[in-house]
Scaffold this active site. Sequence first.
Site, short mmCIF file in Angstrom:
data_model
loop_
_atom_site.label_atom_id
_atom_site.label_comp_id
_atom_site.label_asym_id
_atom_site.label_seq_id
_atom_site.Cartn_x
_atom_site.Cartn_y
_atom_site.Cartn_z
N CYS A 1 0.69 -1.58 -0.22
CA CYS A 1 -0.22 -0.05 -0.12
C CYS A 1 1.20 0.54 0.23
O CYS A 1 0.36 2.35 0.03
CB CYS A 1 -1.10 0.07 1.50
SG CYS A 1 -1.97 -1.38 1.26
N HIS B 1 -3.39 6.50 4.18
CA HIS B 1 -4.05 5.59 2.91
C HIS B 1 -5.04 5.04 3.97
O HIS B 1 -5.22 5.58 5.10
CB HIS B 1 -2.80 4.53 4.00
CG HIS B 1 -2.77 2.93 2.63
ND1 HIS B 1 -3.83 2.84 1.72
CD2 HIS B 1 -3.24 1.86 3.79
CE1 HIS B 1 -4.03 1.85 1.36
NE2 HIS B 1 -3.88 0.36 3.01
N ASN C 1 -10.14 -0.45 0.87
CA ASN C 1 -9.11 -0.53 0.59
C ASN C 1 -7.95 -0.40 -0.78
O ASN C 1 -9.13 -1.61 -0.60
CB ASN C 1 -8.18 -0.79 1.46
CG ASN C 1 -6.66 -1.06 1.78
OD1 ASN C 1 -5.59 -0.23 0.63
ND2 ASN C 1 -6.01 -2.16 3.16
N1 ACO Z 1 -17.91 -9.28 9.42
C1 ACO Z 1 -18.33 -9.84 10.60
N2 ACO Z 1 -17.25 -9.97 11.50
C2 ACO Z 1 -16.29 -10.09 11.01
C3 ACO Z 1 -15.61 -9.62 9.53
C4 ACO Z 1 -16.55 -9.80 9.05
N3 ACO Z 1 -15.92 -9.22 8.04
N4 ACO Z 1 -14.47 -9.65 9.82
C5 ACO Z 1 -13.69 -10.11 11.46
N5 ACO Z 1 -15.22 -10.52 12.17
C6 ACO Z 1 -15.15 -10.77 12.94
C7 ACO Z 1 -13.86 -12.17 13.58
O1 ACO Z 1 -14.16 -13.22 13.33
C8 ACO Z 1 -13.94 -11.55 14.84
O2 ACO Z 1 -14.20 -12.28 15.50
P1 ACO Z 1 -14.31 -13.31 16.85
O3 ACO Z 1 -14.32 -12.27 18.07
O4 ACO Z 1 -15.26 -13.77 17.45
O5 ACO Z 1 -13.41 -14.41 16.83
C9 ACO Z 1 -14.24 -10.21 15.10
O6 ACO Z 1 -15.07 -9.48 13.83
C10 ACO Z 1 -13.02 -9.10 15.37
O7 ACO Z 1 -12.07 -9.69 14.21
P2 ACO Z 1 -10.60 -8.41 14.76
O8 ACO Z 1 -9.92 -8.95 13.25
O9 ACO Z 1 -9.91 -8.59 15.47
O10 ACO Z 1 -11.18 -7.00 14.17
P3 ACO Z 1 -10.59 -5.65 14.12
O11 ACO Z 1 -11.65 -4.47 14.70
O12 ACO Z 1 -9.54 -6.21 14.86
O13 ACO Z 1 -10.52 -4.89 12.57
C11 ACO Z 1 -9.37 -4.89 10.29
C12 ACO Z 1 -10.71 -6.53 11.23
C13 ACO Z 1 -10.58 -4.33 9.66
C14 ACO Z 1 -9.15 -6.01 9.23
C15 ACO Z 1 -8.72 -4.21 10.86
O14 ACO Z 1 -8.15 -5.09 11.87
C16 ACO Z 1 -7.91 -3.42 10.35
O15 ACO Z 1 -7.73 -2.66 9.75
N6 ACO Z 1 -6.71 -3.32 10.29
C17 ACO Z 1 -6.08 -3.07 9.14
C18 ACO Z 1 -5.79 -3.52 7.66
C19 ACO Z 1 -4.46 -2.98 7.13
O16 ACO Z 1 -3.84 -1.35 7.36
N7 ACO Z 1 -3.23 -3.45 6.29
C20 ACO Z 1 -2.37 -2.75 5.57
C21 ACO Z 1 -2.77 -1.75 4.65
S1 ACO Z 1 -3.20 -3.55 3.50
C22 ACO Z 1 -2.19 -3.67 2.09
O17 ACO Z 1 -0.58 -3.14 2.07
C23 ACO Z 1 -2.80 -4.83 1.23
#
Ligand code: ACO
Length: 327
Positions: free
Chosen positions: A114, A254, A284
């Site tokens: 990214c 980003h 994203n």
């Molecule tokens: N819908 C419903 N529930 C979901 C979903 C979904 N789409 N996705 C995950 N969950 C659930 C999980 O299973 C988990 O359930 P559990 O508590 O029963 O185990 C719960 O939601 C929490 O999951 P987390 O992964 O902890 O959710 P989080 O709040 O961290 O959000 C997210 C996930 C949106 C991916 C976030 O972590 C994020 O944005 N991370 C950073 C991403 C990023 O910056 N990436 C870099 C750039 S990408 C690149 O370079 C290509």
Amino acid sequence: MPISAVISGTGRSVPSRVVTNRDLEKIVDTSDEWITTRTGIRERRIAGEGEVMSQFATEACRQALEAAGVPPADVDLIICATVTPAMPIPATSCTIQQQLGCVRAAAFDMQAGCSGFIYAQSVAKQFLLTGRYQHVLIVGAELLSKFLDWKDRATCVIFADGAGAALMSRGELPRGVLSSVLHTDGSMSDLIVMTGGGTKHPPTEATVREGLHYIRMKGNETFKIAVRSLEEVSREALALAGLTTDDVDVFIPHQANQRIIDAVGARLGIPAERSYVNIDRYGNTSAASIPIALDEAVRIGRIRTGDVVLMAAFGAGLTWAGSVVRW
Ligand code: ACO
């Protein structure tokens, strides 16, 4: 006046097909409420059958040239930042060169997750500052949807498609890129991966069956590192430019997650009205996210001549990068 690398034109192109959170509710166990509150995304653009990444990249570049009033034949170099090239060989930038008629331009692709657009901006800047080149076209373009596992709710609700471009030209200070900072930490490379399709795991029936051609992300672990890295690289880029967060007119982070953007803004002390956010409409789009936002901000008049624009990105690698531009 000392020479500098200025952004002389911008452009963007995204697929016309809109996929809403409600649409995703029908194919994966998720909800509009979860996606909106956890990511800030409401809808995203997803390419249709037969649409290819190079067409969006080329169109974004065409607009950037038009905005700058520079003919294709005057472009010296094209850099395409992408993790989802149209095909492994040849580089997508070569297709762009041919489609635009940039007959004199050298062209290559680069991959920095990214952070790709800021990496490309920094490479372009070097060629302009040495006096070697006059115009360098940089484009961040992705069709991430082609590598998404539509059964994996942790990724398919987040990533999307699009392209954004900027023409960088030799200019004069005080305008131009005032600073660029690039970082990498390969020890955390396992956080965002697509392990199949390269020479380690060339595509076979087995790699496809095992889903190695899909993007996987340890989102939760990535989240905290993203917030810290984006804050640090923003401060570093500003310090290198001799500026502080108070000098920032427009912050273009980003577009990874609304909560990350909010947290970084709060840590930097940059109020929400000075950050440009469009994640709600595009999701994203990896290397395309900053240039799409940049082009929107320019075209609606949010960025004006003389403004200080801070850009910061974070992504697979891990890579992170920041730059400060006086518009
Ligand atoms: N819908 C419903 N529930 C979901 C979903 C979904 N789409 N996705 C995950 N969950 C659930 C999980 O299973 C988990 O359930 P559990 O508590 O029963 O185990 C719960 O939601 C929490 O999951 P987390 O992964 O902890 O959710 P989080 O709040 O961290 O959000 C997210 C996930 C949106 C991916 C976030 O972590 C994020 O944005 N991370 C950073 C991403 C990023 O910056 N990436 C870099 C750039 S990408 C690149 O370079 C290509």
